[in-house]
Design a protein around this motif. Structure first.
Motif, mmCIF file in Angstrom:
data_model
loop_
_atom_site.group_PDB
_atom_site.id
_atom_site.type_symbol
_atom_site.label_atom_id
_atom_site.label_comp_id
_atom_site.label_asym_id
_atom_site.label_seq_id
_atom_site.Cartn_x
_atom_site.Cartn_y
_atom_site.Cartn_z
ATOM 1 N N HIS A 182 -20.647 43.180 72.941
ATOM 2 C CA HIS A 182 -19.807 42.446 71.990
ATOM 3 C C HIS A 182 -20.373 42.537 70.565
ATOM 4 O O HIS A 182 -19.609 42.632 69.598
ATOM 5 C CB HIS A 182 -19.683 40.986 72.418
ATOM 6 C CG HIS A 182 -18.720 40.780 73.549
ATOM 7 N ND1 HIS A 182 -17.376 41.070 73.461
ATOM 8 C CD2 HIS A 182 -18.899 40.310 74.814
ATOM 9 C CE1 HIS A 182 -16.766 40.788 74.599
ATOM 10 N NE2 HIS A 182 -17.678 40.323 75.450
ATOM 11 N N LEU A 183 -21.685 42.492 70.429
ATOM 12 C CA LEU A 183 -22.287 42.647 69.106
ATOM 13 C C LEU A 183 -22.006 44.035 68.552
ATOM 14 O O LEU A 183 -21.730 44.201 67.353
ATOM 15 C CB LEU A 183 -23.800 42.402 69.172
ATOM 16 C CG LEU A 183 -24.240 40.956 69.342
ATOM 17 C CD1 LEU A 183 -25.753 40.892 69.551
ATOM 18 C CD2 LEU A 183 -23.850 40.114 68.127
ATOM 19 N N TYR A 184 -22.071 45.044 69.423
ATOM 20 C CA TYR A 184 -21.797 46.422 69.032
ATOM 21 C C TYR A 184 -20.378 46.552 68.480
ATOM 22 O O TYR A 184 -20.125 47.286 67.518
ATOM 23 C CB TYR A 184 -21.990 47.343 70.240
ATOM 24 C CG TYR A 184 -21.637 48.787 69.991
ATOM 25 C CD1 TYR A 184 -22.521 49.641 69.320
ATOM 26 C CD2 TYR A 184 -20.419 49.306 70.434
ATOM 27 C CE1 TYR A 184 -22.189 50.973 69.092
ATOM 28 C CE2 TYR A 184 -20.082 50.629 70.212
ATOM 29 C CZ TYR A 184 -20.977 51.462 69.540
ATOM 30 O OH TYR A 184 -20.646 52.772 69.315
ATOM 31 N N ARG A 185 -19.448 45.827 69.080
ATOM 32 C CA ARG A 185 -18.056 45.853 68.615
ATOM 33 C C ARG A 185 -17.852 45.022 67.348
ATOM 34 O O ARG A 185 -16.996 45.345 66.514
ATOM 35 C CB ARG A 185 -17.126 45.347 69.721
ATOM 36 C CG ARG A 185 -16.948 46.311 70.877
ATOM 37 C CD ARG A 185 -16.080 45.698 71.980
ATOM 38 N NE ARG A 185 -14.801 45.216 71.462
ATOM 39 C CZ ARG A 185 -13.713 45.966 71.318
ATOM 40 N NH1 ARG A 185 -13.773 47.256 71.657
ATOM 41 N NH2 ARG A 185 -12.598 45.466 70.857
ATOM 42 N N ALA A 186 -18.604 43.950 67.204
ATOM 43 C CA ALA A 186 -18.406 43.023 66.083
ATOM 44 C C ALA A 186 -19.043 43.515 64.786
ATOM 45 O O ALA A 186 -18.511 43.254 63.691
ATOM 46 C CB ALA A 186 -18.970 41.650 66.443
ATOM 47 N N PHE A 187 -20.169 44.205 64.874
ATOM 48 C CA PHE A 187 -20.889 44.618 63.668
ATOM 49 C C PHE A 187 -20.016 45.404 62.679
ATOM 50 O O PHE A 187 -20.000 45.092 61.481
ATOM 51 C CB PHE A 187 -22.136 45.423 64.038
ATOM 52 C CG PHE A 187 -23.322 44.574 64.412
ATOM 53 C CD1 PHE A 187 -23.190 43.215 64.624
ATOM 54 C CD2 PHE A 187 -24.579 45.144 64.540
ATOM 55 C CE1 PHE A 187 -24.273 42.421 64.967
ATOM 56 C CE2 PHE A 187 -25.683 44.374 64.884
ATOM 57 C CZ PHE A 187 -25.525 43.005 65.099
ATOM 58 N N PRO A 188 -19.278 46.436 63.129
ATOM 59 C CA PRO A 188 -18.440 47.181 62.174
ATOM 60 C C PRO A 188 -17.369 46.316 61.520
ATOM 61 O O PRO A 188 -17.026 46.513 60.352
ATOM 62 C CB PRO A 188 -17.813 48.291 63.038
ATOM 63 C CG PRO A 188 -18.720 48.422 64.206
ATOM 64 C CD PRO A 188 -19.221 47.035 64.483
ATOM 65 N N LYS A 189 -16.849 45.351 62.266
ATOM 66 C CA LYS A 189 -15.811 44.476 61.714
ATOM 67 C C LYS A 189 -16.370 43.598 60.592
ATOM 68 O O LYS A 189 -15.652 43.241 59.655
ATOM 69 C CB LYS A 189 -15.221 43.593 62.823
ATOM 70 C CG LYS A 189 -14.520 44.374 63.934
ATOM 71 C CD LYS A 189 -14.027 43.444 65.027
ATOM 72 C CE LYS A 189 -13.421 44.209 66.192
ATOM 73 N NZ LYS A 189 -12.956 43.306 67.278
#
Length: 204
Positions: A182-189
């Motif tokens: 989830h962090l991997y997905r959230a960082f770019p956002k």
């Protein structure tokens, strides 16, 4: 021709460097002034006003040039240059002991640099902002937070507080691997690349 364009493009950097070193910058200012005036583009004229303000020893005239630069930057589509102008204006205001007026410019610069991922510039703006007595964090734009899923938002808020993936997982009944995903997905956002950068955002 290419070298001439590069000479014009880097003139504002030369001027700022000269100012910091206490050196004259008449030649790069003349070079950029000719090009910016001929181009007639708002962003270029805004940078020209910034350069003039940086070189101006009279505070009232410098204030006028900075003000003109900020106005011209509005809607110019060059957030990087606008942030550099705000930072320079805020730095000058702080040196003139007008901390209250410096804060909004420094905060705007900080938030833009963070959004653009310009970490060294963001740190410079944050250092200046703290020197005015403001120790708060920049708020993440609402549209950015709305791009996160409810679970992603929960996780990044906990990560921003310094919790490890294992600690976050224990609180939310998730595996550390799922938290990492989830962090991997959230960082770019959020336009961040590390947990340390999360700590610099207001995720409330």
């Amino acid at each position: 021709m290419r070298h001439q364009i590069q000479a014009v493009y880097f003139a504002p950097d030369q001027i700022e460097a000269a100012v910091r070193l206490g050196l004259p910058a008449c030649e790069p200012l003349r070079r950029f002034e000719e090009w910016a005036t001929a181009s007639g583009q708002d962003w270029a004229l805004a940078v020209l006003h910034r350069c003039r303000a940086l070189l101006e020893t009279d505070w009232e005239r410098a204030h006028e040039d900075f003000g003109a630069a900020v106005r011209l930057h509005a809607g110019s589509g060059r957030p990087w240059e606008a942030a550099r102008t705000r930072l320079a204006f805020g730095e000058r205001l702080r040196r003139e002991r007008d901390k209250g007026s410096a804060r909004p410019h420094l905060r705007a610069a900080w938030e833009t640099f963070e959004r653009l991922g310009a970490r060294p510039w963001a740190e410079r703006a944050r250092t200046e902002l703290r020197a005015t007595g403001d120790t708060s964090s920049p708020a993440a734009p609402a549209e950015v937070l709305s791009a996160l899923s409810p679970q992603e938002l929960q996780i990044v808020r906990l990560a921003a507080k310094g919790l490890t993936n294992r600690e976050i997982g224990a609180q939310l009944f998730l595996s550390p691997k799922t938290v990492s995903y989830h962090l991997y997905r959230a960082f770019p956002k959020l336009n961040v690349a590390s947990r340390a950068q999360l700590a610099g955002l207001d995720l409330s």
